[in-house]
Design a protein around this motif. Structure first.
Motif, PDB file in Angstrom:
ATOM      1  N   GLN A  87      52.432  -2.194 -16.029  1.00 58.89           N
ATOM      2  CA  GLN A  87      51.216  -3.095 -16.149  1.00 58.89           C
ATOM      3  C   GLN A  87      50.811  -2.954 -14.454  1.00 58.89           C
ATOM      4  OE1 GLN A  87      51.837  -7.082 -17.338  1.00 58.89           O
ATOM      5  NE2 GLN A  87      49.786  -7.971 -16.736  1.00 58.89           N
ATOM      6  N   ASP A  88      51.889  -3.057 -13.575  1.00 56.49           N
ATOM      7  CA  ASP A  88      51.484  -3.074 -12.147  1.00 56.49           C
ATOM      8  C   ASP A  88      50.884  -1.688 -11.937  1.00 56.49           C
ATOM      9  OD1 ASP A  88      52.953  -5.545 -11.807  1.00 56.49           O
ATOM     10  OD2 ASP A  88      54.916  -4.527 -11.576  1.00 56.49           O
ATOM     11  N   TYR A  89      51.367  -0.591 -12.369  1.00 56.47           N
ATOM     12  CA  TYR A  89      50.580   0.791 -12.039  1.00 56.47           C
ATOM     13  C   TYR A  89      49.357   0.532 -12.542  1.00 56.47           C
ATOM     14  CZ  TYR A  89      49.413   5.610 -12.356  1.00 56.47           C
ATOM     15  OH  TYR A  89      48.677   6.624 -12.370  1.00 56.47           O
ATOM     16  N   TYR A  90      48.743   0.089 -13.550  1.00 51.84           N
ATOM     17  CA  TYR A  90      47.420   0.079 -13.919  1.00 51.84           C
ATOM     18  C   TYR A  90      46.701  -0.789 -13.121  1.00 51.84           C
ATOM     19  CZ  TYR A  90      48.277   3.383 -17.641  1.00 51.84           C
ATOM     20  OH  TYR A  90      48.534   4.545 -18.451  1.00 51.84           O
ATOM     21  N   ALA A  91      47.240  -2.054 -12.630  1.00 52.37           N
ATOM     22  CA  ALA A  91      46.532  -3.057 -11.949  1.00 52.37           C
ATOM     23  C   ALA A  91      46.247  -2.215 -10.616  1.00 52.37           C
ATOM     24  CB  ALA A  91      47.413  -4.094 -11.577  1.00 52.37           C
ATOM     25  N   LEU A  92      47.174  -1.621  -9.791  1.00 49.20           N
ATOM     26  CA  LEU A  92      47.157  -1.143  -8.672  1.00 49.20           C
ATOM     27  C   LEU A  92      46.024   0.252  -8.680  1.00 49.20           C
ATOM     28  CD1 LEU A  92      47.697  -1.114  -5.601  1.00 49.20           C
ATOM     29  CD2 LEU A  92      49.896   0.509  -6.113  1.00 49.20           C
ATOM     30  N   ARG A  93      46.073   1.005  -9.853  1.00 50.28           N
ATOM     31  CA  ARG A  93      45.140   2.077  -9.835  1.00 50.28           C
ATOM     32  C   ARG A  93      43.737   1.416  -9.903  1.00 50.28           C
ATOM     33  NH1 ARG A  93      44.766   5.867 -15.201  1.00 50.28           N
ATOM     34  NH2 ARG A  93      43.669   4.035 -15.934  1.00 50.28           N
ATOM     35  N   ASP A  94      43.650   0.313 -10.689  1.00 61.76           N
ATOM     36  CA  ASP A  94      42.241  -0.393 -10.964  1.00 61.76           C
ATOM     37  C   ASP A  94      41.821  -0.762  -9.498  1.00 61.76           C
ATOM     38  OD1 ASP A  94      40.229  -1.575 -12.752  1.00 61.76           O
ATOM     39  OD2 ASP A  94      40.788  -3.409 -11.422  1.00 61.76           O
ATOM     40  N   ASP A  95      42.673  -1.470  -8.715  1.00 63.53           N
ATOM     41  CA  ASP A  95      42.472  -1.570  -7.278  1.00 63.53           C
ATOM     42  C   ASP A  95      42.040  -0.436  -6.500  1.00 63.53           C
ATOM     43  OD1 ASP A  95      41.951  -3.617  -5.169  1.00 63.53           O
ATOM     44  OD2 ASP A  95      43.936  -3.540  -4.753  1.00 63.53           O
ATOM     45  N   PHE A  96      42.733   0.433  -6.652  1.00 64.29           N
ATOM     46  CA  PHE A  96      42.393   1.787  -5.622  1.00 64.29           C
ATOM     47  C   PHE A  96      41.116   2.340  -6.048  1.00 64.29           C
ATOM     48  CE2 PHE A  96      42.969   6.287  -5.384  1.00 64.29           C
ATOM     49  CZ  PHE A  96      43.328   6.443  -4.124  1.00 64.29           C
ATOM     50  N   ASN A  97      40.377   2.326  -7.419  1.00 62.33           N
ATOM     51  CA  ASN A  97      39.419   2.648  -7.831  1.00 62.33           C
ATOM     52  C   ASN A  97      38.276   1.712  -7.479  1.00 62.33           C
ATOM     53  OD1 ASN A  97      40.568   5.059  -8.605  1.00 62.33           O
ATOM     54  ND2 ASN A  97      40.821   4.318 -10.819  1.00 62.33           N
ATOM     55  N   ASN A  98      38.374   0.721  -7.489  1.00 63.93           N
ATOM     56  CA  ASN A  98      37.401  -0.314  -7.473  1.00 63.93           C
ATOM     57  C   ASN A  98      37.284  -1.492  -6.109  1.00 63.93           C
ATOM     58  OD1 ASN A  98      36.362   0.126 -10.124  1.00 63.93           O
ATOM     59  ND2 ASN A  98      38.163  -0.061 -10.690  1.00 63.93           N
ATOM     60  N   ASN A  99      38.064  -1.095  -5.240  1.00 63.40           N
ATOM     61  CA  ASN A  99      38.062  -1.869  -4.088  1.00 63.40           C
ATOM     62  C   ASN A  99      37.632  -1.401  -2.892  1.00 63.40           C
ATOM     63  OD1 ASN A  99      38.394  -3.696  -2.016  1.00 63.40           O
ATOM     64  ND2 ASN A  99      40.845  -4.072  -2.397  1.00 63.40           N
ATOM     65  N   PRO A 100      36.148  -1.463  -2.346  1.00 65.12           N
ATOM     66  CA  PRO A 100      35.817  -0.540  -1.245  1.00 65.12           C
ATOM     67  C   PRO A 100      36.288  -1.139  -0.227  1.00 65.12           C
ATOM     68  CG  PRO A 100      34.041  -2.240  -2.446  1.00 65.12           C
ATOM     69  CD  PRO A 100      35.207  -2.114  -3.283  1.00 65.12           C
ATOM     70  N   GLY A 101      36.835  -2.501  -0.114  1.00 60.74           N
ATOM     71  CA  GLY A 101      37.203  -3.327   1.093  1.00 60.74           C
ATOM     72  C   GLY A 101      38.717  -2.570   1.836  1.00 60.74           C
ATOM     73  N   MET A 102      39.371  -1.810   0.689  1.00 60.71           N
ATOM     74  CA  MET A 102      40.687  -1.483   0.816  1.00 60.71           C
ATOM     75  C   MET A 102      40.869  -0.711   2.357  1.00 60.71           C
ATOM     76  SD  MET A 102      43.230   0.898  -1.796  1.00 60.71           S
ATOM     77  CE  MET A 102      43.098  -0.363  -2.837  1.00 60.71           C
ATOM     78  N   THR A 103      41.701  -1.311   3.107  1.00 57.79           N
ATOM     79  CA  THR A 103      41.986  -0.245   4.487  1.00 57.79           C
ATOM     80  C   THR A 103      42.260   1.205   4.260  1.00 57.79           C
ATOM     81  OG1 THR A 103      44.190  -0.975   4.869  1.00 57.79           O
ATOM     82  CG2 THR A 103      42.596  -2.525   5.476  1.00 57.79           C
ATOM     83  N   LEU A 104      42.371   1.996   5.003  1.00 54.84           N
ATOM     84  CA  LEU A 104      42.621   3.380   5.008  1.00 54.84           C
ATOM     85  C   LEU A 104      44.121   3.424   4.881  1.00 54.84           C
ATOM     86  CD1 LEU A 104      40.313   5.047   7.515  1.00 54.84           C
ATOM     87  CD2 LEU A 104      40.102   5.158   4.834  1.00 54.84           C
ATOM     88  N   LEU A 105      44.896   2.595   5.571  1.00 55.34           N
ATOM     89  CA  LEU A 105      46.534   2.608   5.622  1.00 55.34           C
ATOM     90  C   LEU A 105      46.940   2.237   4.369  1.00 55.34           C
ATOM     91  CD1 LEU A 105      48.874   3.209   6.935  1.00 55.34           C
ATOM     92  CD2 LEU A 105      49.100   0.681   7.638  1.00 55.34           C
ATOM     93  N   TYR A 106      46.294   1.219   3.833  1.00 55.14           N
ATOM     94  CA  TYR A 106      46.695   0.594   2.293  1.00 55.14           C
ATOM     95  C   TYR A 106      46.294   1.650   1.203  1.00 55.14           C
ATOM     96  CZ  TYR A 106      47.630  -2.563  -1.425  1.00 55.14           C
ATOM     97  OH  TYR A 106      48.042  -3.282  -2.532  1.00 55.14           O
ATOM     98  N   ARG A 107      45.151   2.290   1.394  1.00 54.38           N
ATOM     99  CA  ARG A 107      44.708   3.245   0.612  1.00 54.38           C
ATOM    100  C   ARG A 107      45.609   4.584   0.424  1.00 54.38           C
ATOM    101  NH1 ARG A 107      40.467   3.797  -2.684  1.00 54.38           N
ATOM    102  NH2 ARG A 107      40.077   5.946  -3.608  1.00 54.38           N
ATOM    103  N   ALA A 108      46.055   4.966   1.524  1.00 60.83           N
ATOM    104  CA  ALA A 108      46.977   6.065   1.852  1.00 60.83           C
ATOM    105  C   ALA A 108      48.522   5.578   1.055  1.00 60.83           C
ATOM    106  CB  ALA A 108      47.395   6.227   3.208  1.00 60.83           C
ATOM    107  N   ALA A 109      49.078   4.322   1.264  1.00 59.68           N
ATOM    108  CA  ALA A 109      50.170   3.959   0.690  1.00 59.68           C
ATOM    109  C   ALA A 109      50.131   3.598  -0.794  1.00 59.68           C
ATOM    110  CB  ALA A 109      50.714   2.833   1.410  1.00 59.68           C
ATOM    111  N   ALA A 110      49.015   3.501  -1.312  1.00 61.05           N
ATOM    112  CA  ALA A 110      48.529   2.997  -2.653  1.00 61.05           C
ATOM    113  C   ALA A 110      48.535   4.783  -3.424  1.00 61.05           C
ATOM    114  CB  ALA A 110      47.254   2.491  -2.937  1.00 61.05           C
ATOM    115  N   PHE A 111      47.945   5.671  -2.708  1.00 55.85           N
ATOM    116  CA  PHE A 111      47.937   6.966  -3.279  1.00 55.85           C
ATOM    117  C   PHE A 111      49.314   7.483  -3.352  1.00 55.85           C
ATOM    118  CE2 PHE A 111      47.426  11.482  -2.482  1.00 55.85           C
ATOM    119  CZ  PHE A 111      46.560  11.979  -3.488  1.00 55.85           C
ATOM    120  N   LEU A 112      50.215   7.421  -2.437  1.00 57.90           N
ATOM    121  CA  LEU A 112      51.481   7.821  -2.719  1.00 57.90           C
ATOM    122  C   LEU A 112      52.075   7.114  -4.068  1.00 57.90           C
ATOM    123  CD1 LEU A 112      53.973   9.601  -1.705  1.00 57.90           C
ATOM    124  CD2 LEU A 112      54.575   7.403  -0.108  1.00 57.90           C
ATOM    125  N   TYR A 113      52.006   5.874  -3.919  1.00 59.01           N
ATOM    126  CA  TYR A 113      52.642   4.911  -5.103  1.00 59.01           C
ATOM    127  C   TYR A 113      52.052   5.778  -6.512  1.00 59.01           C
ATOM    128  CZ  TYR A 113      52.963   1.271  -8.433  1.00 59.01           C
ATOM    129  OH  TYR A 113      53.269   0.816  -9.717  1.00 59.01           O
TER     130      TYR A 113
END
Length: 287
Positions: A87-113
Motif C-alpha cells: 500500500q505504501d508503494y502505490y501511495a508513493l508511486r501515485d505521489d511521484f506521478n501526480n505531485n508537480p511540487g515535489m522537489t528534485l531531491l525528493y523525486r530522486a530519492a522516490a525514484f530509487l525507492y
C-alpha cells in the motif's frame, strides 16, 4: 565480475563487464548516450564521462547523488524505512506521478525507492508519463548505501545530461570513446514514454556509422538480429550470451544472444600530450 550500482536495471551490463571491457579502447572520455544503470561507468577508469539518457528521472537521481550525496542518502533511507508495505508503494508511486511540487531531491530519492521495490527493477512509463511498474513483494528490499557512496565518488569525473542520443552524439570531441547500449532490437524497449522503435534504431546506426567515418572509436551492444548485423556490417562483430529476466518466471534462467560491434576506423583522433589538450592529432590506422 559483477558491478554493483544503486539501481536494479533491465539490460544492465553489470554481469558482463569482464567481457565488455575487453572491447572498450582507451580514451580521454567515455560518451554513453544511453546511460542506464551506469554499470559501464562504474566498471571502467576513463578520465572523464559524458552520461546521457532521455529519462529525466534517471538523470535527476544521478545529479542529486553527485551534488547532494549525504542529503540524498538520508532522505532515501527515510523513505525505505517508512514505506514498507505494498500500500505504501502505490501511495508513493501515485505521489511521484501526480505531485508537480515535489522537489528534485525528493523525486530522486522516490525514484530509487520505486526502482528497488518495483517488479524486477523494471523502469517503465505509460503514454502520459506516469511510472506504472507494479509492486514486487520482497522480504527485505536492499538499500544500496555503499553503492550510492561509490557512485558519488565516481560521479566527480562525470557530466550527466538529459538528452536523446542524437543530441548527445553531436557533442563528441577528439579523444572520446563512444559506447552505445540502446534498447535492444526486438526486445523490451519501453524504458521511457516515447519508446524506441525501428526508426530510432536506424537513425542511431546511421549516426554511429558517420562517427566511425570521422575516426571516432565506437562500441555497440545490441541483440543479435538480422537488422543489427546489416546496420553494423562495417564493424567487427563479436558474440556473447547473457541472461534475461523480463518475461521469465522467477527462479528460471533464460539466455539471450548479443553482439558487441566494434568500429574499424581508418583514422584515430586523439590529443597530442606534448602540445596540450587543445591540439588534435589525426593518425591513419595501419591495417
Amino acid at each position: 565480475m559483477t558491478v554493483k550500482t544503486p539501481l536494479k536495471w533491465v539490460g544492465s551490463k553489470s554481469k558482463v563487464m569482464t567481457e565488455l571491457k575487453k572491447f572498450l579502447p582507451a580514451g580521454q572520455r567515455l560518451v554513453e548516450p544511453f546511460g542506464g544503470s551506469c554499470a559501464v561507468m562504474m566498471a571502467t577508469d576513463y578520465p572523464a564521462y559524458l552520461v546521457a539518457d532521455i529519462n529525466s528521472d534517471l538523470i535527476n537521481m544521478y545529479q542529486q547523488i553527485q551534488q547532494h550525496e549525504n542529503a540524498f542518502i538520508a532522505l532515501a533511507a527515510k523513505l525505505f524505512a517508512q514505506n514498507a508495505s505494498e500500500q505504501d508503494y502505490y501511495a508513493l508511486r501515485d505521489d511521484f506521478n501526480n505531485n508537480p511540487g515535489m522537489t528534485l531531491l525528493y523525486r530522486a530519492a522516490a525514484f530509487l525507492y520505486l526502482n528497488r521495490h518495483a517488479w524486477r527493477g523494471v523502469c517503465r512509463y505509460n503514454q502520459n508519463g506516469g511510472f506504472n511498474v507494479p509492486y514486487e513483494k520482497i522480504a527485505k528490499p536492499y538499500f544500496p548505501v555503499d553503492e550510492i557512496r561509490d557512485f558519488a565518488t565516481k560521479a566527480k569525473r562525470a557530466t550527466f545530461i538529459c538528452a536523446d542520443f542524437a543530441d548527445t552524439l553531436s557533442m563528441v570531441q577528439p579523444g572520446d570513446v563512444i559506447y552505445s547500449d540502446s534498447p535492444y532490437d526486438g526486445t523490451f524497449s519501453q524504458y521511457h514514454t516515447s519508446g524506441f522503435a525501428r526508426a530510432e534504431h536506424e537513425a542511431l546506426a546511421d549516426q554511429l556509422n558517420q562517427l566511425v567515418g570521422k575516426g571516432f572509436p565506437v562500441v555497440v551492444s545490441n541483440s543479435d538480429t538480422e537488422f543489427n548485423r546489416k546496420a553494423y556490417h562495417d564493424f567487427t562483430l563479436s558474440h556473447i550470451t547473457t541472461s534475461r529476466s523480463v518475461t521469465v518466471a522467477a527462479g528460471e534462467g533464460k539466455k539471450g544472444a548479443e553482439i558487441i560491434a566494434t568500429s574499424n576506423p581508418k583514422y584515430w583522433i586523439g590529443f597530442d600530450p606534448a602540445a596540450g589538450d587543445e591540439s588534435t592529432v589525426v593518425q591513419e590506422v595501419l591495417s
